[in-house]
Design a protein around this motif. Structure first.
Motif, short mmCIF file in Angstrom:
data_model
loop_
_atom_site.label_atom_id
_atom_site.label_comp_id
_atom_site.label_asym_id
_atom_site.label_seq_id
_atom_site.Cartn_x
_atom_site.Cartn_y
_atom_site.Cartn_z
N ASN A 186 -3.92 1.09 -9.81
CA ASN A 186 -4.51 1.92 -8.77
C ASN A 186 -4.69 3.35 -9.28
O ASN A 186 -5.72 3.99 -9.03
N ILE A 232 -5.00 -4.63 -7.98
CA ILE A 232 -4.41 -3.58 -7.15
C ILE A 232 -3.74 -4.16 -5.91
O ILE A 232 -2.62 -3.79 -5.58
N SER A 243 0.50 -2.91 -10.33
CA SER A 243 -0.47 -2.52 -9.30
C SER A 243 -0.49 -1.01 -9.12
O SER A 243 -1.55 -0.40 -8.96
N PHE A 244 0.70 -0.43 -9.14
CA PHE A 244 0.86 1.03 -9.05
C PHE A 244 0.05 1.71 -10.16
O PHE A 244 -0.69 2.67 -9.92
N ARG A 254 5.32 9.21 -4.63
CA ARG A 254 5.67 7.88 -4.13
C ARG A 254 7.18 7.67 -4.05
O ARG A 254 7.64 6.81 -3.29
N ILE A 275 1.98 2.02 -3.63
CA ILE A 275 1.01 2.29 -4.68
C ILE A 275 -0.01 3.35 -4.28
O ILE A 275 -0.91 3.66 -5.08
N LYS A 304 2.18 11.53 -9.09
CA LYS A 304 2.19 10.32 -8.27
C LYS A 304 3.59 9.71 -8.20
O LYS A 304 4.01 9.25 -7.13
N HIS A 360 0.83 -1.21 0.00
CA HIS A 360 0.00 0.00 0.00
C HIS A 360 0.86 1.26 0.00
O HIS A 360 0.51 2.26 -0.65
N ILE A 419 4.05 -5.34 -8.67
CA ILE A 419 3.83 -4.13 -7.87
C ILE A 419 3.78 -2.89 -8.76
O ILE A 419 2.98 -1.98 -8.55
N ASP A 447 -2.39 6.38 -3.83
CA ASP A 447 -2.75 7.30 -4.90
C ASP A 447 -3.82 8.28 -4.42
O ASP A 447 -4.69 7.93 -3.63
#
Length: 270
Positions: free
Chosen positions: A158, A215, A154-155, A116, A77, A112, A74, A151, A79
């Motif tokens: 999301n 996600i 997934s990033f 991140r 990723i 983002k 979490h 991952i 957002d």
């Protein structure tokens, strides 16, 4: 052209990094979220597994590893594209982006990336060490490169889902309520609160075709080394390929909705 886009994205990302670095104490507060969430899950599943060795094919250690890995992912990723976009539309500030050569979705993605990158050092690294050495959660993936790819996808997923949620502001006067509902459903169907394999079989078949599993559920299962949902078992590599196809499809959908949103935006004379 491509190099100029990359430079522009880098500039936006660097500016976002510096902006949030000035207020890094706000991000540091989130350091409590992951550990508290994990501890709650720890006590719940300790009670559920009392007198049992496995549940839906998962041991207690595997279940705790699932929630530990999901909590750590979490931080990579996270957002806020949905909130940011709806705020711009509601205040009328989106008009400044409509006149820029860089599409807003690319600007938001660059933001983002910068946000991140800062979060990696402030949130992910300390939390990862905490889970690894204090909570004894095995964060070493069975297939490191596949886990990294999962991952990253997934990033993107999301971001794409949240950005589409943000785009609803172009049709709704007050989009905050629908945004909250959609995001709650997203977390439920992504496997944040319980692994998707714990849902009834009929529900699992529906969840398999939704984008939300990519996600949280998919990268977490890839980290654990295998994927299973709706009676379908895939290797980590096959799960990542499926995830790649889902992200590509979501990207196309986002671009289509973005174009429709811009037509509506310009159509009402804003």
């Amino acid at each position: 052209m491509r190099s100029s886009v990359i430079r522009s994205m880098g500039a936006v990302g660097a500016a976002t990094y510096k902006e949030w670095a000035a207020y890094r104490s706000h991000m540091a507060v989130s350091l409590l979220v992951g550990p508290v969430y994990y501890l709650v899950q720890y006590f719940i599943w300790q009670a559920v597994y009392e007198g049992r060795d496995t549940l839906n094919g998962l041991t207690l250690d595997e279940m705790l590893a699932y929630f530990g890995i999901a909590a750590v992912i979490h931080y990579l990723i996270f957002d806020f594209a949905d909130w940011n976009l709806q705020m711009l539309v509601r205040t009328g500030k989106f008009v400044t982006f409509a006149m820029r050569p860089m599409p807003h979705w690319l600007f938001a993605l660059s933001q983002k990336l910068g946000h991140r990158t800062l979060g990696f050092w402030i949130e992910f690294v300390p939390i990862g060490l905490l889970f690894l050495f204090v909570f004894q959660v095995d964060l070493i993936p069975a297939h490191p490169w596949l886990a990294a790819a999962s991952i990253a996808l997934s990033f993107m997923m999301n971001f794409l889902v949240n950005y589409c949620v943000g785009l609803t502001a172009f049709w709704l006067v007050r989009a905050e309520g629908i945004r909250r509902v959609i995001l709650l459903l997203k977390d439920i169907t992504a496997g944040v609160f319980v692994p998707l394999s714990f849902f009834p079989e009929a529900m699992q078949k529906v969840l398999f075709f939704l984008p939300f599993q990519f996600i949280t559920y998919v990268p977490t299962r890839v980290m654990l080394g295998e994927y299973e949902l709706a009676g379908i078992t895939l290797s980590a590599g096959e799960a990542v390929l499926m995830q790649l196809g889902a992200v590509a499809s979501a990207w196309i959908v986002m671009l289509l909705v973005y174009r429709l949103a811009l037509k509506r935006f310009t159509g009402v004379g804003v």
